[in-house]
Design an enzyme around this catalytic site. Structure first.
Site, PDB file in Angstrom:
ATOM      1  N   ASN A  18      51.476  37.552  37.044  1.00 51.07           N
ATOM      2  CA  ASN A  18      50.993  37.418  38.413  1.00 51.07           C
ATOM      3  C   ASN A  18      50.892  35.947  38.768  1.00 51.07           C
ATOM      4  O   ASN A  18      50.734  35.096  37.888  1.00 51.07           O
ATOM      5  CB  ASN A  18      49.618  38.079  38.565  1.00 51.07           C
ATOM      6  N   PHE A  50      37.464  41.235  41.069  1.00 50.69           N
ATOM      7  CA  PHE A  50      38.171  40.574  42.165  1.00 50.69           C
ATOM      8  C   PHE A  50      39.292  41.486  42.634  1.00 50.69           C
ATOM      9  O   PHE A  50      39.874  42.231  41.822  1.00 50.69           O
ATOM     10  CB  PHE A  50      38.749  39.232  41.707  1.00 50.69           C
ATOM     11  N   LYS A  55      36.559  51.727  40.147  1.00 54.63           N
ATOM     12  CA  LYS A  55      36.299  51.012  38.891  1.00 54.63           C
ATOM     13  C   LYS A  55      34.870  51.188  38.406  1.00 54.63           C
ATOM     14  O   LYS A  55      34.599  51.067  37.208  1.00 54.63           O
ATOM     15  CB  LYS A  55      36.580  49.519  39.075  1.00 54.63           C
ATOM     16  N   ASP A  91      49.373  44.810  35.624  1.00 55.46           N
ATOM     17  CA  ASP A  91      49.084  46.243  35.531  1.00 55.46           C
ATOM     18  C   ASP A  91      49.944  46.942  34.479  1.00 55.46           C
ATOM     19  O   ASP A  91      49.533  47.958  33.912  1.00 55.46           O
ATOM     20  CB  ASP A  91      49.321  46.921  36.884  1.00 55.46           C
ATOM     21  N   ASP A 106      42.606  48.953  31.624  1.00 55.77           N
ATOM     22  CA  ASP A 106      41.850  48.579  32.820  1.00 55.77           C
ATOM     23  C   ASP A 106      40.522  47.982  32.349  1.00 55.77           C
ATOM     24  O   ASP A 106      39.538  48.696  32.126  1.00 55.77           O
ATOM     25  CB  ASP A 106      41.622  49.802  33.704  1.00 55.77           C
ATOM     26  N   ILE A 107      40.497  46.671  32.178  1.00 54.32           N
ATOM     27  CA  ILE A 107      39.350  46.002  31.569  1.00 54.32           C
ATOM     28  C   ILE A 107      38.109  46.141  32.443  1.00 54.32           C
ATOM     29  O   ILE A 107      37.008  46.418  31.954  1.00 54.32           O
ATOM     30  CB  ILE A 107      39.660  44.518  31.306  1.00 54.32           C
ATOM     31  N   LYS A 140      38.560  50.233  45.556  1.00 57.16           N
ATOM     32  CA  LYS A 140      38.669  49.746  44.177  1.00 57.16           C
ATOM     33  C   LYS A 140      37.296  49.687  43.523  1.00 57.16           C
ATOM     34  O   LYS A 140      37.139  50.066  42.359  1.00 57.16           O
ATOM     35  CB  LYS A 140      39.328  48.365  44.164  1.00 57.16           C
ATOM     36  N   LYS A 183      66.276  36.972  22.609  1.00 60.19           N
ATOM     37  CA  LYS A 183      66.637  36.849  24.012  1.00 60.19           C
ATOM     38  C   LYS A 183      67.718  37.852  24.411  1.00 60.19           C
ATOM     39  O   LYS A 183      68.743  37.970  23.737  1.00 60.19           O
ATOM     40  CB  LYS A 183      67.126  35.427  24.310  1.00 60.19           C
TER      41      LYS A 183
END
Length: 400
Positions: free
Chosen positions: A206, A322, A340, A274, A303-304, A336, A284
């Protein structure tokens, strides 16, 4: 033993507040040794600083009497904390670039003690790219900051750049000395991206610099918290003073968080991938001439946030997530939070047009049981300060 403060007073109109700062620190039993920069003498006199501190005031680098009695090296290390208030744009620039051209800058180069600065300058100077670079350098070097605040200035302009008020500086000093509102509290902060390997040279990630998480960890430490900082491969260095756990993947981040428990609060500011690649290659990958990309198989990462929020034991008193969204920010973030099971969600719009992802500013909405509270756009450091204070108040049993 009373704390010893070496107070460097910079040359700005906010220097008048330094006299009240001396008085407030002495009321708390601290000793204060004032150092005036050459420009500071235009705003406050050595006599007034000396009278309030009941100490000799220093100002000249090449004063042979002072060098015989207490050299600048000894002076720089005799205190428990070095405080710069006000820290002008010029003084910050000299600190960031390692100049030692007068007594104040030489002391700052020679000290082996923590340094806390209270920036104060015109709003345009505070927003100037050079000042932002210098600030980032100083924070990367472990320098603590308090303020600046937003408000009217002596120059007639309004905005951020006004030196923090004396009670706020006193609180930051107490926190730096281990006496802040989060003293004795343990907070876990995750930050940065995770990298999920495709092969030894490619990965899924990300777009996160780690700037907001780093700023938050530093703000929590300024309030006295012991911080475990679990960071992916961020471009921003971790804050000095935190217990740092460096990770690459989401699973490594999950393990590091679990190993850091128990904690009073956990703030999940990291941008965790994710998905991970199940069939990552050990060498490679090469094009085979067919024009077909390799077939990648994916699995969901742990999913911490949800796992920590639902721990039957060792769940932190406060769990903060966040949510980086590109549309319907409040709606998605509210969903969310419910999904969660965390206490708060800090939501922001990271659409490309906002410039927030990887930028120096943020605009967040704090979502809790009380509803959605929109904060104005501000620097990520200011977001961190405000959020850290909310966390401290909540852990102490106050309202958010």
């Amino acid at each position: 033993m009373a704390a010893r403060i070496l107070l460097i007073i910079g040359g700005g109109i906010a220097a008048y507040k330094s006299l009240d700062l001396i008085r407030r620190l002495r009321e708390r039993g601290m000793s204060v040794t004032p150092v005036l920069t050459p420009a500071a003498g235009h705003f406050v006199t050595p006599l007034s600083a000396s009278a309030l501190a009941a100490e000799k005031v220093y100002g000249e680098l090449f004063d042979l009497t002072d060098e015989a009695e207490m050299g600048h090296i000894e002076l720089s290390r005799a205190a428990d904390l070095v405080v710069v208030a006000p820290a002008t744009a010029d003084l910050m620039a000299r600190m960031a670039n390692g100049h030692a051209s007068d007594l104040a800058s030489t002391l700052l180069m020679a000290t082996d003690k923590p340094v806390l600065i209270a920036p104060a300058m015109n709003v345009r100077m505070w927003e100037h790219p050079a000042t932002r670079r210098n600030l980032a350098t100083l924070r990367g070097d472990g320098v603590l900051t308090v303020g600046p605040d937003e408000g009217a200035m002596a120059c007639g302009e309004f905005g951020f750049g006004r030196m923090a008020e004396v009670p706020e500086i006193v609180a930051a000093i107490e926190a730096a000395l281990g006496a802040g509102p989060l003293a004795g509290r343990h907070v876990i902060v995750t930050s940065g991206p995770t990298h999920e390997p495709i092969d030894p040279v490619r990965y899924i990630a990300n777009r996160s610099s780690g700037m907001q998480g780093t700023a938050l960890a530093a703000a929590l430490m300024r309030l006295g918290a012991r911080v475990t900082f679990v960071t992916g491969p961020a471009s921003v260095p971790p804050p000095q003073g935190a217990v740092v756990a460096r990770v690459e993947t989401a699973r490594q981040m999950r393990d590091a968080v679990m190993a850091a428990l128990p904690a009073d609060a956990a703030v999940f500011a990291a941008a965790v991938a994710d998905w991970r690649v199940l069939n990552a290659a050990d060498r490679k990958m090469k094009k085979d001439g067919t024009g077909r990309p390799p077939a990648l198989e994916f699995a969901e990462n742990p999913d911490i946030l949800a796992e920590v929020s639902r721990l039957p034991v060792q769940r932190p008193q406060l769990v903060v997530g966040f949510a980086a969204e590109t549309d319907d920010v409040v709606e998605h973030a509210t969903a969310k939070r419910a999904r969660k099971g965390c206490d708060w969600i800090v939501a922001n719009d990271v659409s490309e047009s906002t410039g927030i992802m990887g930028g120096a500013e943020n605009q967040v909405t704090l979502i809790s049981d009380a509803g959605a509270e929109a904060w104005p756009r501000m620097g990520k450091e200011m977001v961190a300060e405000q959020l850290a204070r909310r966390i401290a108040a909540t852990l102490a049993g106050g309202d958010i």
